[in-house]
Design a protein around this motif. Sequence first.
Motif, mmCIF file in Angstrom:
data_model
loop_
_atom_site.group_PDB
_atom_site.id
_atom_site.type_symbol
_atom_site.label_atom_id
_atom_site.label_comp_id
_atom_site.label_asym_id
_atom_site.label_seq_id
_atom_site.Cartn_x
_atom_site.Cartn_y
_atom_site.Cartn_z
ATOM 1 N N ASN A 5 0.860 -1.187 0.000
ATOM 2 C CA ASN A 5 0.000 0.000 0.000
ATOM 3 C C ASN A 5 0.895 1.236 0.000
ATOM 4 N N ILE A 6 0.374 2.332 -0.529
ATOM 5 C CA ILE A 6 1.079 3.615 -0.467
ATOM 6 C C ILE A 6 0.423 4.457 0.614
ATOM 7 N N GLU A 7 1.212 4.906 1.578
ATOM 8 C CA GLU A 7 0.682 5.626 2.731
ATOM 9 C C GLU A 7 1.466 6.915 2.962
ATOM 10 N N GLU A 8 0.915 7.743 3.836
ATOM 11 C CA GLU A 8 1.629 8.930 4.301
ATOM 12 C C GLU A 8 2.146 8.652 5.702
ATOM 13 N N ASN A 9 3.423 8.838 5.886
ATOM 14 C CA ASN A 9 4.018 8.658 7.208
ATOM 15 C C ASN A 9 4.274 10.032 7.820
ATOM 16 N N VAL A 10 3.819 10.213 9.070
ATOM 17 C CA VAL A 10 4.017 11.487 9.766
ATOM 18 C C VAL A 10 4.959 11.251 10.937
ATOM 19 N N TRP A 11 6.101 11.920 10.929
ATOM 20 C CA TRP A 11 7.069 11.786 12.008
ATOM 21 C C TRP A 11 7.600 13.161 12.359
ATOM 22 N N ARG A 12 7.304 13.560 13.609
ATOM 23 C CA ARG A 12 7.728 14.875 14.077
ATOM 24 C C ARG A 12 7.252 15.968 13.118
ATOM 25 N N GLU A 13 5.981 15.861 12.735
ATOM 26 C CA GLU A 13 5.293 16.828 11.883
ATOM 27 C C GLU A 13 5.831 16.870 10.456
ATOM 28 N N LYS A 14 6.732 15.939 10.101
ATOM 29 C CA LYS A 14 7.209 15.842 8.729
ATOM 30 C C LYS A 14 6.426 14.743 8.021
ATOM 31 N N ARG A 15 5.880 15.043 6.852
ATOM 32 C CA ARG A 15 5.048 14.092 6.108
ATOM 33 C C ARG A 15 5.818 13.568 4.893
#
Length: 575
Positions: A544-554
């Motif tokens: 799947n293609i997803e959006e990863n959010v880490w420390r407000e970085k997408r």
Amino acid sequence: MNKRWAVRENADEGLVSKLAAELNIDTVLSSLLVHRGISNFEEAKYFFRPDQRHLHDPFLMRDMEEAIVRIETAIAAGEKIMIYGDYDVDGTTAVATVYSFFSKQYKKMEYYIPDRYKEGYGISTQGIDYAAQHGFSLIIALDCGIKSIDKIDYANTLGIDFIICDHHLPGAELPAAVAILDPKRADCEYPYKELSGAGIGFKLIQAYAEKNGIQFEAVAQYLDLVCISIACDIVHITGENRVLAHYGLQKINTDPCIGVKTLMEVAGRKGPYTISDVVFLIGPRINAAGRIDDAKHAVELLLACDDNVAKAKGLMINSRNSERKEHDLSITDEALGMIDNDEVLIGKKSTVVYNEYWHKGVIGIVASRLTEKYYRPTIVLTKSNGHVAGSARSVLGYDLYEALCECKDLLIQFGGHKYAAGLTMHPENVEAFKDRFEEVVSATITPQQLIQQIQIDAELRLSQIEPKFFRILNQFAPFGPENMAPVFISKNVYVSGNAALVGATHIKMAVMQEGSAAFDCIAFNHGEYLPQLKPGVPFDICYNIEENVWREKRTIQLNIKGIRSPTQPSPEGRA
């Protein structure tokens, strides 16, 4: 576990190209739309832009007029009305929705949730007796009742009327209720058949509001609860459900009711929530109230108007969820041990395990976990009220309900559908049932059904994953049954840098393909593949293609569902 990679048949190339040109999108995206039954610009607009105006007229549902008239009559005459619902997520959210709406219009109302262990699923004699003893003359049943013929007959002898709001498949005979709202009735021409129990409740209050001059906003405020029911009852996210889920997710992420906001807080996960987040973070906590204690606690939380009351109730329910997890994990470990240490059981085509001391409230979860591990029809049994109760789960394509029909002479009762069911039997029938169920499954299941399948929607080159592609792909959400998040296959990719183990069994890496940038990947429970993931060595992935959010970085992230060598014999097929 070996998994079969099943790629969808190619959609009509002419239609795919035409739609891609009309919408100015990649042909891979247009093929996804065609597979969803979308063939032109207007249908695509309807799909990509859910609108409250797309909701159907509630009075198209058979018996809706009769239901509203009976409620209006009860209110005008000062009758006591009971809102009755099942103890699972769908039932409790349905009760919270309908009770909250009508209690703002009328005060002589109560709600009733049956005890999971003392009364069981659906309408109970105890619930009807409670209504009679306390002067209720109208019961609105939610998420249950469509097959409660004898219970409704009993209520009628006591002068209690029923309005049934159910979404399960009716039997040959309908109960003698004053109104039965169920789009699956053979004589109901309502345009959409896949509403949840809370969805039927929503249509009831929508109809009442329309007839009594109440603004739609007074009904729409409950869409967060309806969305939770849609997600957790695993109904189709198509048509009207897609509209309800779309607006429900908006409400969850912007203005949830106090009870839902509290559940999000105790879950420890900030938004934005997806359907998957609702299923795995909110749903289990609501369910835990009824599995471990009393489902009325979940309704009380969902109805809460005070932050402090909601917080106390939310913490209590979260504690029950922790207890549920402990039971779940310990029973799963014990069941796995029973199977792994029994050469006969490990070689069967079905799994039936029994321990009279297991907690009845979690055996369904355990059955699901065992099915994931061994991938075959599975039943987990325990002792309950002198009988043996069981929860059953199936694998893709195998009709569990039909298999249980072949064992019905050994059962007191059973019910459910193709992939999940519940059953009870006398303790002395357990061994005979194990043998019979294995005989039936062995004779009717195909070898292909015993291999877990990854459904792949399309082949994709990594270079096609550009911002516009990802932006449009996100508009396919909310995802769920009949509108699952697309799974893509990319061939001959290779690791960029190094692959590393995260936790005990997960892999974190970046992958590239000739002519593409590198994409971050997470591969849950794929640790066994780490030795073959070396720089420069090609392999195939599905994801799947997803959006990863880490420390407000997408960033864009690939969630890996399968890894294989491009030279390994492929179990890939067309689906």
